[in-house]
Design an enzyme around this catalytic site. Sequence first.
Site, PDB file in Angstrom:
ATOM      1  N   TYR A 128       0.832  -1.204   0.000  1.00 38.02           N
ATOM      2  CA  TYR A 128       0.000   0.000   0.000  1.00 38.02           C
ATOM      3  C   TYR A 128       0.867   1.255   0.000  1.00 38.02           C
ATOM      4  CZ  TYR A 128      -4.663  -2.064   0.721  1.00 38.02           C
ATOM      5  OH  TYR A 128      -5.855  -2.718   0.567  1.00 38.02           O
ATOM      6  N   SER A 129       1.555   1.521   1.123  1.00 39.58           N
ATOM      7  CA  SER A 129       2.308   2.768   1.285  1.00 39.58           C
ATOM      8  C   SER A 129       3.427   2.895   0.263  1.00 39.58           C
ATOM      9  CB  SER A 129       2.900   2.859   2.694  1.00 39.58           C
ATOM     10  OG  SER A 129       1.887   2.971   3.658  1.00 39.58           O
ATOM     11  N   GLU A 245      -7.933  -4.285   8.963  1.00 35.53           N
ATOM     12  CA  GLU A 245      -6.602  -4.027   9.515  1.00 35.53           C
ATOM     13  C   GLU A 245      -6.697  -3.169  10.762  1.00 35.53           C
ATOM     14  OE1 GLU A 245      -2.262  -2.084   8.284  1.00 35.53           O
ATOM     15  OE2 GLU A 245      -3.980  -1.827   6.956  1.00 35.53           O
TER      16      GLU A 245
END
Length: 399
Positions: A128-129, A245
């Site tokens: 993701y990041s 999450e």
Amino acid sequence: MNSEYTPEEQAFRRSVRQFLQENLPEDIRRKTLLGMHLEKEDCVRWQKILYQQGWAAVNWPEEYGGTGWTATQKNIFETECALAGAPEVIPFGMKMVAPVIFSFGNDEQKQRFLPDILASNVWWCQGYSEPNAGSDLASLKTTAYRDGDHYIVNGTKTWTTLAQYADWIFCLVRTGTPAEKNQTAISFLLIDMHTPGISLSPILTLDGYREVNEVHFDNVRVPVENRIGDEGKGWTYAKVLLTHERTNIARVAQSRCQLQRARQLAENTPDSAGILMDNPVFAHKFAEVEIELLALEYTELRTLDAIRTGQAPGPESSILKIKGTELAQSIDELHAEIAACGGMPYVPWQLDEGFDGERVGSDSAVNSWLRYFNNRKSSIYGGSNEIQKNIICKAVLGL
């Protein structure tokens, strides 16, 4: 809410305790309770034991191999595991990508991926990041251009936890020209980490451990069949994953275990008041944390009950994320205060079996300060707590 366990729930707790006593390997239990780093083999070994018992996928629907437990049973199980020293199930496969696959994937994808996730035959990581897209994830730059039956992926993901062990990575990628909202050009891809063009750069944390990585994609060819759902709908699927999450990040059972351990240590730590637990300043701080943790536990139970009925966690997952990480950090502060200067030297080798050298401080103090510093990140990952407050303002308060 009725907080008393029924006779059936008490019997369930006894069965969980018996299972843990008979099946949790002692070497894994010791490492977990001492805060030592677990190897991949340790995690997989324990998860396969859970799988053989049918207890690996606590929150999955029964049709895919889930337990079918009630919210209370799940809470009992997580609490007993934490108290016994069982390691947490690595979340990326079991708790994060799996709910996306069984919620939005097609039948072929479910048959292909879910059994191996359930049996812990594969290790997943999260893409993701990016270096310039963390909490502002919608600004991600990793691209995936269509080339026949494949996407060509280029870009970099960062802070990728335990990617050095991963067989697969689930990624958010930009598959089109950004429209009015950047989110509309994002898709959700499953990528084999052994594909040519993928490389890793390790990022060492304060304790010298390779916990996170950068993952680089250089013209990586990914079959279109590995896309979950529709092209351009990845942001929708990602939001569901993030709520799972953030719920997991609450870690109520683990915080209860850590707080209980802090009480035991404080009751055996000398202080001007006799023992540290009798120090009114420390006792007041401890009581505040204990009360807030109890309130968080009830919120988590309500969220687990929503998951039981097939719903994804709602905006309350942001509340769990904020309070869970803040409380975990507060408990780390208690441990650091108990350890005091005894936790400053970092000598993890004295925890190894067979160590016969001079010990520096108590075993309980060895990792206290490093855990305190390392866990400052928990209020940032999974969407920073500042972003979670914005979500609550919009989705709960309507501001």
